[in-house]
Design an enzyme around this catalytic site. Structure first.
Site, PDB file in Angstrom:
ATOM      1  N   ARG A  99     -10.106   3.410  -9.052  1.00 46.43           N
ATOM      2  CA  ARG A  99      -9.744   4.748  -9.621  1.00 46.43           C
ATOM      3  C   ARG A  99     -10.771   6.033 -10.144  1.00 46.43           C
ATOM      4  O   ARG A  99     -10.193   7.212  -9.814  1.00 46.43           O
ATOM      5  CB  ARG A  99      -9.188   4.553 -11.011  1.00 46.43           C
ATOM      6  CG  ARG A  99      -7.644   3.901 -10.787  1.00 46.43           C
ATOM      7  CD  ARG A  99      -7.019   3.363 -11.928  1.00 46.43           C
ATOM      8  NE  ARG A  99      -5.777   2.594 -11.546  1.00 46.43           N
ATOM      9  CZ  ARG A  99      -4.598   2.948 -11.324  1.00 46.43           C
ATOM     10  NH1 ARG A  99      -4.362   4.252 -11.394  1.00 46.43           N
ATOM     11  NH2 ARG A  99      -3.779   2.196 -10.952  1.00 46.43           N
ATOM     12  N   CYS A 143     -17.543  12.150   2.923  1.00 42.21           N
ATOM     13  CA  CYS A 143     -16.429  12.977   3.853  1.00 42.21           C
ATOM     14  C   CYS A 143     -16.554  14.480   4.259  1.00 42.21           C
ATOM     15  O   CYS A 143     -15.755  15.108   4.580  1.00 42.21           O
ATOM     16  CB  CYS A 143     -15.182  12.635   3.620  1.00 42.21           C
ATOM     17  SG  CYS A 143     -14.703  10.777   3.472  1.00 42.21           S
ATOM     18  N   ASN A 153      -7.087   8.651   6.837  1.00 38.55           N
ATOM     19  CA  ASN A 153      -8.116   9.583   6.641  1.00 38.55           C
ATOM     20  C   ASN A 153      -9.390   9.268   7.203  1.00 38.55           C
ATOM     21  O   ASN A 153      -9.769   8.258   7.689  1.00 38.55           O
ATOM     22  CB  ASN A 153      -8.743   8.821   5.158  1.00 38.55           C
ATOM     23  CG  ASN A 153     -10.035   9.745   4.603  1.00 38.55           C
ATOM     24  OD1 ASN A 153     -10.195  10.600   5.148  1.00 38.55           O
ATOM     25  ND2 ASN A 153     -10.484   9.229   3.572  1.00 38.55           N
ATOM     26  N   GLU A 203     -20.382   9.789   8.579  1.00 40.69           N
ATOM     27  CA  GLU A 203     -20.995   8.716   7.979  1.00 40.69           C
ATOM     28  C   GLU A 203     -21.034   7.541   8.818  1.00 40.69           C
ATOM     29  O   GLU A 203     -21.401   6.349   8.474  1.00 40.69           O
ATOM     30  CB  GLU A 203     -20.390   8.409   6.474  1.00 40.69           C
ATOM     31  CG  GLU A 203     -18.716   8.073   6.726  1.00 40.69           C
ATOM     32  CD  GLU A 203     -18.023   8.217   5.347  1.00 40.69           C
ATOM     33  OE1 GLU A 203     -17.909   8.873   4.583  1.00 40.69           O
ATOM     34  OE2 GLU A 203     -17.929   6.848   4.806  1.00 40.69           O
ATOM     35  N   ALA A 237       0.697  -1.188  -0.082  1.00 39.66           N
ATOM     36  CA  ALA A 237       0.024  -0.116  -0.053  1.00 39.66           C
ATOM     37  C   ALA A 237       0.947   1.246   0.022  1.00 39.66           C
ATOM     38  O   ALA A 237       0.376   2.397   0.251  1.00 39.66           O
ATOM     39  CB  ALA A 237      -0.929  -0.049   1.055  1.00 39.66           C
ATOM     40  N   HIS A 244      -9.234  17.966   1.331  1.00 42.77           N
ATOM     41  CA  HIS A 244      -9.649  16.583   1.966  1.00 42.77           C
ATOM     42  C   HIS A 244      -8.516  15.783   1.495  1.00 42.77           C
ATOM     43  O   HIS A 244      -7.971  15.843   0.452  1.00 42.77           O
ATOM     44  CB  HIS A 244     -10.957  16.084   1.397  1.00 42.77           C
ATOM     45  CG  HIS A 244     -11.372  14.862   1.594  1.00 42.77           C
ATOM     46  ND1 HIS A 244     -11.381  14.448   3.072  1.00 42.77           N
ATOM     47  CD2 HIS A 244     -11.576  13.690   1.084  1.00 42.77           C
ATOM     48  CE1 HIS A 244     -11.629  13.309   3.125  1.00 42.77           C
ATOM     49  NE2 HIS A 244     -11.688  12.479   1.916  1.00 42.77           N
TER      50      HIS A 244
END
Ligand SMILES: [Zn+2]
Lengths: 133, 360
Positions: free
Chosen positions: B215, B126, B281, B94, B47, B249
């Site tokens: 993506r 978000c 995040n 959320e 990652a 963000h």
């Protein structure tokens, strides 16, 4: 399932804000709130009061065998805390390194989940404490 | 007759020009951390492209509501805001603990507000936290409130072994909106939004984890962030070079830097507000925690650009002007200091704390 929401609701001020009371006659603070002042009896003048959010550990223990509903939380620390105004609270200690949980350690109130009966009932929120530097 | 009318118009003009702004803020980042390398070890995946080294994890007895209370409590303490002054609470998340039953009312009671406040929970992936900021700003401009409280909070959910699991983190940021000249630390000069129907990330009712389109989420992110920033510059007349700091963000460590590059903003102006590499995040809290970190160091006269992003999709853009008050109104602990208090857990403890063990 017994509906505990109304019963819980009556204790929100106590659990959320550490609302206890204070006797204007003998100047003593009580938590949880008392119906009558144990010192002054009928002469007592009790008023509602938010307890301070900081205090120190008077005594503590590590719980390995918890009561029903807290099995997945164990092991955890429970402590008797003396708040800055002298009132005493029994509370779970969270977010603290084990070696810092000791008698005299300074602690601060935090807002946490206390439990939930199951996936359908209401969530109980309230105070826990953490050790601060 | 003439003079009083003139006086009246002058006063009216002052009222109309009077701006609302941030009078205080608080951030809460849970103590637990899992290293991205630990998640890589479990799933045997790489990652490194996300530029995130570790993520903050809420403990088993924490949720979006408890973190919101902690963030707001810090703001109340650090900026001496009497909770009785709060007349509006808007909470963006959320991961509200209930599907029905507001987080906002629990937060209000836990902070010791009066009962006289507007309140609602918000959701827009978000960006619901910054949407709350816009609502408080508008209510303040309409003089309907004394102090408004906007909170972005999330315990971000992710399916095990999903790409999201490497970054989905927990955290909260609370912003207090007011208009007192002695209190405003950052005046909100302007805000606007860019919104379109672009389903790049979603969660259906009763689904435990969100789905996403890989993506395509990047395409949606840049489309909305860039357009919102451009719209804001068009409406205010500012250029990229007018801003001393920019916050975007931050779903990963790379996107905000790329967005800045597209807009012609040097990466040095983004780094102070780029927290995702260290905490992951934090979804609804992401832009707001970045903004808080900028306010930790900003000086009077500086201009800040902040642009959030919420899947589905939209971006809220803000221009903030730092005032003189910031010299004596600061958070007791900067975000970059706060993140140093941490305790590492392995993947097993992570699934225990985040209630991912389904046979329990
Ligand atoms: Zn008494």
């Amino acid at each position: 399932m017994q509906n505990i929401a109304p019963l819980n609701w009556r204790r929100f001020p106590e659990r959320y804000l550490l609302k206890g009371n204070y006797c204007e006659n003998c100047k003593q603070a009580f938590f949880p709130p008392r119906a009558i002042c144990p010192n002054c009896r009928r002469k007592g003048k009790l008023v509602s009061m938010e307890m301070p959010r900081t205090g120190k550990i008077i005594s503590y223990t590590k719980v390995y065998v918890p009561p029903e509903g807290f099995k997945n939380e164990a092991p955890y620390y429970l402590a008797i805390i003396e708040l800055e105004n002298g009132a005493r609270v029994l509370s779970q200690i969270v977010d603290s390194e084990p070696e810092k949980i000791k008698i005299g350690a300074k602690v601060k109130k935090v807002f946490r989940r206390i439990g939930e009966p199951d996936k359908y009932g209401t969530i109980t929120y309230g105070y826990k404490f953490k050790v601060v530097e | 007759m003439k003079l009083p009318l003139k006086k009246y118009l002058k006063r009216l003009g002052k009222v109309l020009r009077m701006n609302a702004g941030i009078i205080g803020y608080g951030v809460y980042i849970p103590r637990l951390r899992i290293k991205v390398s630990e998640i890589e070890r479990v799933w045997q995946r790489n990652a490194s492209g996300l530029a995130v080294s570790e993520k903050a994890v809420a403990a088993s007895d924490e949720d979006s509501c408890t973190m919101a209370v902690e963030a707001a409590r810090r703001g109340i303490e650090d900026f001496s805001i009497n909770p009785k002054r709060i007349n509006a609470i808007y909470i963006g998340s959320e991961s509200h603990p209930y599907a029905v039953n507001p987080t906002a009312s629990i937060v209000g009671d836990a902070l010791g507000t009066t009962n006289k406040y507007f309140a609602v929970d918000m959701e827009f992936a978000c960006k619901a936290g910054t949407a709350g900021l816009q609502v408080c700003y508008a209510l303040k401009k309409a003089r309907m409130i004394d102090v408004g409280l906007a909170i972005g909070t999330d315990t971000a959910q992710s399916k095990p072994n999903d790409a999201l699991e490497f970054t989905a983190a927990s955290g909260a940021a609370a912003f207090f909106i007011g208009d007192s000249k002695n209190e405003i630390i950052a005046e909100i000069e302007h805000t606007c939004s860019f919104t379109s129907d672009m389903p790049d990330f979603w969660r259906r009712p009763r689904a435990e984890f969100p789905e996403h389109t890989g993506r395509f989420t990047g395409e949606a992110y840049f489309k909305h962030i860039i357009n919102a920033a451009k719209l804001l510059m068009e409406e205010t007349g500012y250029n990229a070079s007018d801003f001393d700091y920019a916050v975007f963000h931050q779903p990963n460590g790379k996107f905000p830097l790329k967005a800045a590059k597209i807009l012609g903003i040097p990466s040095e102006k983004v780094k102070q507000g780029l927290l995702t590499p260290h905490i992951g995040n934090t979804y609804s809290a992401s832009t707001l925690i970045g903004l808080a970190s900028v306010l930790d160091v900003a000086r009077p006269g500086q201009k800040v650009l902040a642009v959030s992003y919420g899947s589905g999709a939209g971006s809220d853009a803000f221009v903030l002007n730092i005032t003189e008050n910031i010299k004596n109104r600061r958070a007791s602990r900067a975000v970059l200091e706060m993140i140093k208090e941490k305790e590492y857990i392995d993947y097993a403890l992570y699934v225990r704390h985040r209630h991912k063990i389904k046979s329990l």
